[in-house]
Design an enzyme around this catalytic site. Structure first.
Site, mmCIF file in Angstrom:
data_model
loop_
_atom_site.group_PDB
_atom_site.id
_atom_site.type_symbol
_atom_site.label_atom_id
_atom_site.label_comp_id
_atom_site.label_asym_id
_atom_site.label_seq_id
_atom_site.Cartn_x
_atom_site.Cartn_y
_atom_site.Cartn_z
ATOM 1 C CD GLU A 86 -3.208 0.767 2.072
ATOM 2 O OE1 GLU A 86 -3.065 -0.211 3.336
ATOM 3 O OE2 GLU A 86 -3.818 2.165 2.802
ATOM 4 C CG ASP A 87 1.716 2.265 3.574
ATOM 5 O OD1 ASP A 87 0.865 2.972 3.315
ATOM 6 O OD2 ASP A 87 1.691 2.300 4.957
#
Ligand code: MN
Length: 730
Positions: A86-87
């Site tokens: 996600e990051d």
């Protein structure tokens, strides 16, 4: 690598490995080490809202997992990497290459959950819980998610107010009930208490103070019971652990709120729990007997969750007894195994896994274990359901723009969704937006999608849709709409047929006409009527083929157009005012060179259904079929009525209307007008209206024949973003 990472950060790895050594049986230290370094690299330089390095968060989640829900090494590695996809720039493939697909699959599952939950109003908590389960293929995904959420809730102070409340509500309404469902008693309590802290801070502080104030008092009081009970039971030969316990804040809060009570009125704040080291269920009842000999029970409070477990599999004997000074004390009696299950739920399974079976897939052996634990068949079945997670994979959970949830079978399309909302919405569906983006009607919906159906009142269900939809409901509705459409068409066609025959001596039947028309699509009278109604064939063509087979063949070669509908009769009337060449515009009773004139009363234009009335001068007055002056029943039967058809061979320009539906995106109108201007047509009017990301264009053009019209329509269909191009008809 050691040098790069810095001693105080490297220390974190040792903390994790130390915990693994105490809590896990089998795990791969090198896997966890590699996951740790990947986690460090991926989040390097990132900071949490609190200002500390981001990678502290996955480390804490991994540590929580090892201590709270000790599973296995794979889940520790996945916990470390749960925010990586996600990051950071890392992908599923990166993780799979470095740590294997088992870890990568779990991380991917966690990423999906995060994506779904972003910017969602969780108004339908029950649906969200089911949706989460439907997306989770591996139980470990949801268990890691609980630890992630627990750590986020514990560090919520550094977030801004509105995000805190949002997260707290989500925790209370989605994650805590899910934890309960998975039998994770301790996790549920922790999540609920933390949620309360941010949802109702004043009440939380108040309760905390009250419970703390009474803490010493409570310990002293409960000890007066715990010691003698322990001694008594040991004398009877039981190996027990007797714990004093306090009701948790959230459940005190709930009781006060639901039963409208003051803190002072809650009497079961104290409790005693007896955990017996035994496998014999009957020991629980025996222990209950011994305790209640000394402390009188309150019979209404007796609950046997051993014979009839709760739906989440929870087992225990519950009662209330009267303690010293007349206080009401909650009493719980359970075996060690029941206790571990009550605290750890599904995670407790990993502790017993090896005792059950070495080879079975994790879930299967768990089910076997749980079946042994839960004797009652019904609640066992209900309990199992939560763990056979693939059960939910046949379904998807999608949302209306207002957040209402619809449950559809996997593979469902926007049309299925539209029919799930309302038949009219389904029938009028021309497109859809999924998560704000326009998609085709054939697009497959996914769990968590927000779907907005775009409708037009001019849309009609298409036979093609039957191949696209998967729901029974949509199929049924589409079929019935198509059948109804055909019924109306046949009725309309029969009317045209009857009018057509009214000018003749009715020497032929519909079947005669079918034989002479010789069209493969026309096999039955119903086919013929529907062809007449939707202008695949005109009544004059039918007349021609019956009365004059040779000439009919010519006409069939030519494309036919009956261009004008009443929709735009007004424009057509103006068009008619253009000077017309002195050629026969109409064919009267299949003959040419007959003197004729248009009736002033109804002013027919090409394309109108027309009829001729033989005047006393021997010429023919042409009226519209629905003109009041000729619509008289008796007059229509009169010998003076003759059939009249527009002359298709004449190169008069006909006015045609086209409706274009497409995606409203930059430049599309220019493209459309570009296509039209390159085409040799006389544009009468054009209007393009956009709404909800969809534009509907109405185009009125003069064309010589339908061949030309068809070519233009094909060109328009090829413009990127155009969904449908249709001929307008009334
Ligand atoms: Mn996280």
């Amino acid at each position: 690598m050691l040098a790069q990472i810095g001693e105080e950060h490297y220390q974190k790895l040792h903390e994790i490995l130390r915990l693994c050594r105490t809590n896990l049986k089998n795990y791969d230290e090198s896997l966890i080490t590699r996951a740790f370094f990947m986690c460090y690299r991926a989040h390097e330089g990132e900071k949490r809202a609190s200002g500390e390095p981001f990678f502290f968060h996955p480390v804490e989640v991994a540590k929580l997992l090892v201590t709270e829900l000790p599973l296995d090494g794979v889940s520790v590695a996945a916990a470390l990497l749960h925010d990586v996809i996600e990051d950071s720039g890392y992908t599923y493939e990166d993780i799979a290459a470095e740590l294997g697909t088992e870890v990568a699959d779990i991380v991917e599952g966690l990423t999906k959950i995060s994506e779904i939950m972003v910017n969602r109003e969780t108004t339908e908590a029950e649906g969200f819980r089911k949706m989460l389960l439907s997306m989770v293929k591996d139980i470990r995904v949801i268990l890691i998610k609980f630890c992630d959420r627990l750590h986020n809730m514990r560090t919520l102070d550094s977030l801004p107010d509105h995000r805190r409340l949002r997260m707290a509500l989500e925790t209370r309404d989605i994650y805590a009930p899910l934890a309960h469902r998975f039998g994770l008693g301790k996790m549920k309590v922790d999540l609920e208490n933390l949620a309360l802290k941010y949802i109702d801070p004043e009440m939380y502080e108040y309760l905390l103070k009250r419970v703390r104030l009474s803490r010493n008092e409570r310990i002293a009081y409960l000890n007066k019971m715990i010691v003698p009970i322990t001694n008594d039971l040991e004398k009877q030969g039981f190996k027990v652990e007797v714990q004093g316990r306090a009701k948790h804040l959230y459940s005190i809060y709930n009781k006060m709120r639901l039963k409208n009570k003051e803190f002072e009125d809650i009497h079961d704040l104290y409790g005693i729990r007896v955990v017996i080291d035994t496998d014999k269920l009957s020991d629980c009842f025996a222990v209950y007997g011994y305790i209640t000999q000394k402390y009188p029970p309150i019979p209404q409070h007796f609950k046997d969750y051993i014979s009839i477990p709760k739906h989440n599999g929870y087992q225990s004997l519950h009662s209330a007894i009267i303690g010293p000074q007349g206080y009401v004390i909650e009493l719980q009696i359970r075996t060690r195994r029941m206790h571990e299950f009550a605290e750890l739920g599904v995670a407790a399974h990993w502790r017993y896994k090896e005792k059950i079976s070495k080879d079975d897939a994790a879930v299967d052996s768990f089910l076997k274990w749980a079946r042994e634990l839960i004797k009652d068949a019904d609640s066992a079945a209900a309990f199992m359901e939560g763990f056979k997670l693939n059960l939910y994979h046949d379904e998807i959970y999608v949302f209306t723009p207002k957040g209402d949830m619809k449950i559809l079978p996997a593979g469902a399309t926007p049309i299925d969704f539209a029919y799930a909302i309302h038949t009219e919405i389904g029938n009028g569906c021309i497109g859809a937006k999924v998560n704000g983006k326009i998609v085709r009607l054939t697009a497959e919906l996914k769990s968590g999608d927000r779907v907005e159906v775009i409708t037009s009142k001019n849309q009609k269900p298409k036979a093609d849709w039957l191949k696209i939809v998967v729901t029974h409901r949509a199929k049924l509705k589409i079929r019935s709409a198509i059948n109804e459409e055909r019924r109306l068409e046949i009725e309309k066609g029969r009317g045209i047929w009857d009018k057509m025959l009214s000018g003749t001596k009715k020497l032929f039947t519909a079947n005669d006409a079918i034989r002479s028309v010789r069209k493969s699509s026309i096999k039955t009278p119903a086919d013929l009527f529907s062809a007449l109604a939707n202008q695949q064939i005109s009544s004059e063509e039918v007349m021609e083929s019956v009365t004059n087979p040779q000439k009919a063949a010519d006409i069939q070669d030519k494309s036919h157009s009956s261009a004008i509908t009443q929709d735009f009769a007004e424009i057509a009337r103006q068009a008619q005012e253009r000077p017309s060449e002195q050629k026969d515009e109409v064919v009267i009773s299949g003959l040419s060179n007959i003197a004729y004139a248009y009736a002033k009363c109804c002013n027919p234009v090409p394309g109108d259904d027309i009829i001729g009335f033989v005047t006393t001068e021997g010429s023919v007055k042409i009226h519209r079929t629905n003109c009041v002056n000729v619509s008289n029943e008796n007059l229509l039967k009169s010998e003076r009525i003759v059939s009249v058809a527009w002359n298709r061979k004449l190169e008069t320009e006909f006015l045609a209307g086209i409706r274009i539906v497409g995606e409203d995106k930059i430049g599309i109108t220019n493209q459309i007008t570009g296509v039209i201007s390159k085409f040799d047509t006389n544009i009468r009017s054009i209007s393009l209206n956009a709404k909800d990301g969809i534009f509907i264009g109405t185009l009125m053009i003069f064309v010589k024949n339908t061949a030309k019209l068809t070519t233009l329509m094909d060109k328009l269909r090829k413009v990127q973003g155009v969904f449908t191009v249709e001929r307008m008809s009334s």
